[in-house]
Design an enzyme around this catalytic site. Sequence first.
Site, PDB file in Angstrom:
ATOM      1  N   ASP A  68      24.412   2.150  12.081  1.00 58.18           N
ATOM      2  CA  ASP A  68      25.387   2.028  12.622  1.00 58.18           C
ATOM      3  C   ASP A  68      26.600   0.786  11.767  1.00 58.18           C
ATOM      4  O   ASP A  68      26.404   0.869  10.522  1.00 58.18           O
ATOM      5  CB  ASP A  68      24.598   0.175  13.453  1.00 58.18           C
ATOM      6  N   ASN A 137      16.713 -10.924  18.252  1.00 64.74           N
ATOM      7  CA  ASN A 137      16.592 -10.659  20.011  1.00 64.74           C
ATOM      8  C   ASN A 137      15.446  -9.956  19.915  1.00 64.74           C
ATOM      9  O   ASN A 137      15.424  -9.277  21.337  1.00 64.74           O
ATOM     10  CB  ASN A 137      17.687 -10.826  20.695  1.00 64.74           C
ATOM     11  N   HIS A 139      16.753  -6.729  18.755  1.00 67.50           N
ATOM     12  CA  HIS A 139      17.390  -5.457  18.598  1.00 67.50           C
ATOM     13  C   HIS A 139      16.716  -4.440  17.634  1.00 67.50           C
ATOM     14  O   HIS A 139      16.589  -5.118  16.284  1.00 67.50           O
ATOM     15  CB  HIS A 139      19.292  -5.794  18.983  1.00 67.50           C
ATOM     16  N   GLU A 144      21.152  -4.172  21.870  1.00 66.89           N
ATOM     17  CA  GLU A 144      20.780  -4.822  22.411  1.00 66.89           C
ATOM     18  C   GLU A 144      19.914  -4.862  23.259  1.00 66.89           C
ATOM     19  O   GLU A 144      20.038  -4.330  24.078  1.00 66.89           O
ATOM     20  CB  GLU A 144      22.324  -5.832  22.639  1.00 66.89           C
TER      21      GLU A 144
HETATM   22  C1  GLP Z   1      21.631  -6.117  11.773  1.00 68.26           C
HETATM   23  C2  GLP Z   1      21.679  -4.822  11.899  1.00 68.26           C
HETATM   24  C3  GLP Z   1      20.205  -4.427  12.656  1.00 68.26           C
HETATM   25  C4  GLP Z   1      19.281  -5.060  11.072  1.00 68.26           C
HETATM   26  C5  GLP Z   1      19.375  -6.709  11.802  1.00 68.26           C
HETATM   27  C6  GLP Z   1      18.637  -7.384  10.875  1.00 68.26           C
HETATM   28  O1  GLP Z   1      21.654  -6.770  13.264  1.00 68.26           O
HETATM   29  N1  GLP Z   1      22.248  -3.909  12.722  1.00 68.26           N
HETATM   30  O2  GLP Z   1      19.813  -2.743  12.338  1.00 68.26           O
HETATM   31  O3  GLP Z   1      17.876  -4.875  11.614  1.00 68.26           O
HETATM   32  O4  GLP Z   1      20.804  -7.137  11.401  1.00 68.26           O
HETATM   33  O5  GLP Z   1      18.639  -7.743   9.938  1.00 68.26           O
HETATM   34  P1  GLP Z   1      18.037  -8.526   8.236  1.00 68.26           P
HETATM   35  O6  GLP Z   1      17.303  -7.458   8.492  1.00 68.26           O
HETATM   36  O7  GLP Z   1      19.129  -8.963   7.611  1.00 68.26           O
HETATM   37  O8  GLP Z   1      17.596  -9.836   9.249  1.00 68.26           O
END
Ligand code: GLP
Length: 263
Positions: A68, A137, A139, A144
Amino acid sequence: MDVIICPDESQVGIVSAAKIAKLAAEVGPKVVFGVATGSSPLATYAELARRVATGKLDVSQAQAFALDEYVGLPHDHPLSYTDTIRRTVTEPLGLDPDRVHVPDGRLEGLADAGERYEAAIKAAGGVDIQILGIGSNGHVGFNEPSSSLHSRTRMKTLTQQTREDNARFFESLAEVPRHCVTQGLGTILDARHVVLVANGVGKAAAIAAIVEGPVTAMWPGSVLQLHEHATIVVDEAAASLLTLADYYRQAYESLPAWQRLDL
Ligand code: GLP
């Protein structure tokens, strides 16, 4: 779904990287990785980099597709996912930058950014190993809650929860972009193998929901229950709400030799 519970975050990195390296060796040097941003896979990337440095993993011809990108951040913005992937994946693993792809989040061309990205993944022969984190959440990528379980790469609007979770990297919440371009859940399901990593109690509800709850667009990661080869690697805190934790531990401890990981 295979669930591997590790004592701590550094072990999550070691075990997930061992799984990825095993799969990559089976695919061969032209392996196509799907790569995630976020803090969760950082230990995994560090361990993969160590394996590359010691000659245990050959990524000289590998390709990578990021999940993304934020909409509207210049590519060289340090918080753009283009720059984040360069810093955390491309450079540490020594990947060829020309073979590392990130969705195009620039405003011009946004309408067909998803289609172009899908075409690039297809031209590469599809993703062999998709590395995933998970949002609090549920995702994955930036899909989302309420995302179509068949979705393809497209623009999405971020939830307030995600913007607040990610605000820690920005100067203020107001600076966190409201939109992104993300691989869809259908795109992620097309990867041949998926390895999801999660750490900390803040991910415990999401992990319990996606592993043991119903398949539902309200917990987008639950779509992985429909994937033939999904491996979930979590620390004790992220595993703390799993009902079948003892079963997962037993299953991992009693793996036959040919399925064991070279840690
Ligand atoms: C972002 C990314 C996700 C990732 C999420 C969790 O929203 N788009 O791909 O898994 O963050 O991030 P973290 O690993 O820092 O908790």
